[in-house]
Scaffold this active site. Structure first.
Site, PDB file in Angstrom:
ATOM      1  N   ARG A   5      -1.397  87.130  10.209  1.00  0.00           N
ATOM      2  CA  ARG A   5      -0.996  85.893   9.526  1.00  0.00           C
ATOM      3  C   ARG A   5      -0.354  86.190   8.161  1.00  0.00           C
ATOM      4  O   ARG A   5       0.258  85.322   7.558  1.00  0.00           O
ATOM      5  CB  ARG A   5      -2.212  84.963   9.376  1.00  0.00           C
ATOM      6  CG  ARG A   5      -1.904  83.605   8.784  1.00  0.00           C
ATOM      7  CD  ARG A   5      -2.869  82.488   9.238  1.00  0.00           C
ATOM      8  NE  ARG A   5      -4.241  82.908   9.389  1.00  0.00           N
ATOM      9  CZ  ARG A   5      -5.113  83.076   8.373  1.00  0.00           C
ATOM     10  NH1 ARG A   5      -4.741  82.847   7.142  1.00  0.00           N
ATOM     11  NH2 ARG A   5      -6.362  83.438   8.624  1.00  0.00           N
ATOM     12  N   TYR A  36      17.417  64.707   7.337  1.00  0.00           N
ATOM     13  CA  TYR A  36      16.839  65.031   8.635  1.00  0.00           C
ATOM     14  C   TYR A  36      15.618  64.128   8.854  1.00  0.00           C
ATOM     15  O   TYR A  36      14.779  63.991   7.967  1.00  0.00           O
ATOM     16  CB  TYR A  36      16.425  66.500   8.658  1.00  0.00           C
ATOM     17  CG  TYR A  36      15.698  66.870   9.918  1.00  0.00           C
ATOM     18  CD1 TYR A  36      16.324  66.744  11.155  1.00  0.00           C
ATOM     19  CD2 TYR A  36      14.387  67.315   9.882  1.00  0.00           C
ATOM     20  CE1 TYR A  36      15.657  67.072  12.324  1.00  0.00           C
ATOM     21  CE2 TYR A  36      13.712  67.648  11.048  1.00  0.00           C
ATOM     22  CZ  TYR A  36      14.357  67.519  12.257  1.00  0.00           C
ATOM     23  OH  TYR A  36      13.685  67.826  13.402  1.00  0.00           O
ATOM     24  N   ASP A  85      18.093  71.698   1.488  1.00  0.00           N
ATOM     25  CA  ASP A  85      18.079  72.020   2.915  1.00  0.00           C
ATOM     26  C   ASP A  85      19.492  72.476   3.269  1.00  0.00           C
ATOM     27  O   ASP A  85      20.431  71.683   3.283  1.00  0.00           O
ATOM     28  CB  ASP A  85      17.658  70.785   3.726  1.00  0.00           C
ATOM     29  CG  ASP A  85      17.522  71.086   5.213  1.00  0.00           C
ATOM     30  OD1 ASP A  85      18.178  72.021   5.703  1.00  0.00           O
ATOM     31  OD2 ASP A  85      16.761  70.354   5.898  1.00  0.00           O
ATOM     32  N   LYS A 108      18.379  76.540  14.163  1.00  0.00           N
ATOM     33  CA  LYS A 108      19.744  76.075  14.365  1.00  0.00           C
ATOM     34  C   LYS A 108      20.737  77.243  14.289  1.00  0.00           C
ATOM     35  O   LYS A 108      20.694  78.119  15.113  1.00  0.00           O
ATOM     36  CB  LYS A 108      20.052  74.964  13.359  1.00  0.00           C
ATOM     37  CG  LYS A 108      18.928  73.915  13.210  1.00  0.00           C
ATOM     38  CD  LYS A 108      18.777  73.024  14.432  1.00  0.00           C
ATOM     39  CE  LYS A 108      17.495  72.200  14.427  1.00  0.00           C
ATOM     40  NZ  LYS A 108      17.278  71.339  13.259  1.00  0.00           N
TER      41      LYS A 108
HETATM   42  C1  LIG Z   1      16.130  70.748  12.659  1.00  0.00           C
HETATM   43  C2  LIG Z   1      16.160  70.531  11.209  1.00  0.00           C
HETATM   44  C3  LIG Z   1      14.994  70.685  10.439  1.00  0.00           C
HETATM   45  C4  LIG Z   1      13.636  70.975  11.055  1.00  0.00           C
HETATM   46  O1  LIG Z   1      13.579  72.269  11.589  1.00  0.00           O
HETATM   47  P1  LIG Z   1      12.689  72.668  12.879  1.00  0.00           P
HETATM   48  O2  LIG Z   1      13.026  74.112  13.038  1.00  0.00           O
HETATM   49  O3  LIG Z   1      13.104  71.796  14.014  1.00  0.00           O
HETATM   50  O4  LIG Z   1      11.262  72.451  12.523  1.00  0.00           O
HETATM   51  C5  LIG Z   1      15.104  70.520   9.069  1.00  0.00           C
HETATM   52  N1  LIG Z   1      16.282  70.194   8.480  1.00  0.00           N
HETATM   53  C6  LIG Z   1      17.410  70.028   9.194  1.00  0.00           C
HETATM   54  C7  LIG Z   1      18.680  69.667   8.494  1.00  0.00           C
HETATM   55  C8  LIG Z   1      17.395  70.184  10.575  1.00  0.00           C
HETATM   56  O5  LIG Z   1      18.518  69.992  11.281  1.00  0.00           O
END
Ligand SMILES: *Cc1c(COP(=O)(O)O)cnc(C)c1O
Length: 361
Positions: A53, A104, A175, A200
Site C-alpha cells: 500500500r 466532470y 484537472d 483517459k
Molecule cells: C474521468 C474523469 C475523472 C475521473 O477519473 P476516473 O479515472 O474515472 O476515476 C476526473 N476528471 C475528468 C476530467 C475526467 O474525465
C-alpha cells in the site's frame, strides 16, 4: 537502480523523448529495458518499500515518467476519483471550495456529497467568466479548475485565475485530464496540484482505471502521499504497468487523435443536422450539439465504427450523449454528444458520422 539516481539525466529533453525514456531502469547489463510488473503485497523488511500500500517499483517508474512531463512529482492513484478524494480531503472542515459549474460530474457529486454533510462549502462558478472566478476565490480554501472542461469544452484563463487564487491564499487544483501535459502544464502556471484521470489519454487503451496527482511543493507532496497510503487509494501493479506502457505512446496517439478532432470539428460544422460544434482548438475531444435529445440519440444509434461508450482519450473513437447521465449539469444541452476521436483514419471516422447524420433529415 533507476536512472533517477542521476538527478539531471532528463534535463533538456523534449516531451516526445521524456515520454519514452523517463522512468527506465539504469542501462546495466541484463537489466530489463523497462521496469517489469511487480506483484507484491509486501517486501523484505529493512528497506524503504515495506508494504504494497506504500510502494511498488512500477508506481515509481510511472510517477517519474508523468512527473517529467508535468514538471513536478507525481503520485499514482487507483483512479482519478481516488486522487480527487485525496485532494478534497486537504480542505479544512467547513472550507470554501470554488468549482466550475461545468466540471466532470464525478467531481461535482463528490463535492455535493461533502457539502451535504457540512464538510465543505461549495461555490459553483462559470469558469469562463474570469472576473467571477477571481471574485469567488476570495476567502476560499481551494480553487478547483478543469480546462478544457468535460463535456462543455470551455477553456479557463488559467494564468489569471491561478495568480488571483494564490494571491487570495487558496490552494489551486487543475484537472488536466483533457489537455494532457503535452498541451498544458498547470504547475508551470503556478497551480499547486494537477489532477489526472490516467484512465483517459495517459493510459489510452480503454483497459485501465487509474489516477495521478502532480505537485511541486514538498510538504504538499507529503500530505497527498499520506492520504494515498492511509485511504488505501493505491493502483494495482498491472494497471500501473499498462498506464506506463500507454504513456510511452501518448505523444504519437495525441498527435493523430488531435488531427482527427480538428478535421472533424471543421467538417461537422457544415452539416445541417448540427447546431453547434465545440472544439477548443487543441486536444482530441469535440462536442457537437444537435437539435434535441432524440436527434442526439439517433446519431449515436446510427454509427457503426464509432462506439457508444462513456470515457474518452483512447485509441478507439467513442461517443455519447452526456445528458443520458442523471448527474450531468442541467446547463449542458440535451442534444450534446461528446466525441472522443481515436487514431483511426479520418475518412472512415467522418464517413461513419455523416452516414448517421444524413438519416436525421
Ligand atoms: C474521468 C474523469 C475523472 C475521473 O477519473 P476516473 O479515472 O474515472 O476515476 C476526473 N476528471 C475528468 C476530467 C475526467 O474525465
Amino acid at each position: 537502480m533507476p536512472d533517477a539516481n542521476d538527478a539531471h539525466h532528463l534535463d533538456g529533453l523534449r516531451p516526445e523523448t521524456l515520454a519514452v525514456v523517463a522512468g527506465r531502469p539504469a542501462a546495466l547489463p541484463d537489466e530489463p529495458l523497462n521496469v517489469p510488473v511487480t506483484f507484491a503485497s509486501t517486501y523484505i523488511a529493512g528497506g524503504e518499500r515495506e508494504y504494497g500500500r506504500y510502494a511498488n517499483p512500477g508506481w515509481s517508474a510511472f510517477e517519474e515518467a508523468l512527473g517529467a512531463l508535468e514538471g513536478g512529482r507525481v503520485l499514482a492513484f487507483a483512479s482519478g476519483m481516488a486522487a480527487s478524494s485525496a485532494l478534497l480531503d486537504l480542505v479544512p472542515q467547513g472550507g470554501v471550495v470554488v468549482v466550475p459549474r461545468h466540471s466532470y460530474l464525478g467531481t461535482l457529486s463528490q463535492l455535493r456529497h461533502l457539502e451535504e454533510r457540512g464538510r465543505v462549502v461549495v461555490r459553483q462558478v462559470d469558469a469562463v467568466d474570469t472576473a467571477a472566478v477571481i471574485e469567488a476565490a476570495a476567502g476560499a480554501a481551494l480553487v478547483w479548475m478543469e480546462s478544457p472542461s468535460n463535456p462543455a469544452l470551455e477553456v479557463v484563463d488559467l494564468a489569471s485565475v491561478i495568480a488571483a487564487a494564490k494571491a487570495a491564499g487558496a490552494l489551486v487544483v487543475v484537472d488536466n485530464t483533457f489537455a494532457t501535459p503535452l498541451r498544458q502544464r498547470p504547475l508551470e502556471l503556478g497551480a499547486d496540484l494537477v489532477l489526472h484521470s490516467a484512465t483517459k489519454f495517459i493510459a489510452g487503451h480503454s483497459d485501465v482505471l487509474m489516477g495521478a496527482v502532480a505537485v511541486r511543493d514538498e510538504a504538499l507532496h507529503a500530505e497527498v502521499l499520506g492520504r494515498r497510503s492511509m485511504h488505501g487509494a493505491a493502483p494495482g501493479p498491472m494497471e500501473t504497468f499498462l498506464a506506463l506502457r500507454g504513456l510511452r505512446t501518448l505523444p504519437l496517439r495525441l498527435e493523430r487523435a488531435e488531427q482527427n478532432a480538428a478535421e472533424l470539428a471543421a467538417r461537422l460544422d457544415l452539416h445541417p443536422a448540427i447546431a453547434e460544434v465545440r472544439y477548443p482548438g487543441f486536444g482530441a475531444i469535440v462536442s457537437v450539439v444537435l437539435a434535441d435529445a432524440a436527434a442526439a440519440d439517433a446519431l449515436v444509434a446510427g454509427v457503426r465504427l464509432w462506439r457508444q461508450a462513456t470515457s474518452l482519450g483512447a485509441v478507439e473513437s467513442t461517443l455519447e450523449r452526456r445528458r443520458r447521465w442523471a448527474g450531468e449539469a442541467p446547463t449542458i444541452p440535451e442534444g450534446l454528444v461528446r466525441l472522443s476521436t481515436g487514431v483511426e483514419h479520418i475518412e472512415d471516422l467522418h464517413a461513419d458520422l455523416v452516414r448517421s447524420l444524413d438519416t436525421l433529415g
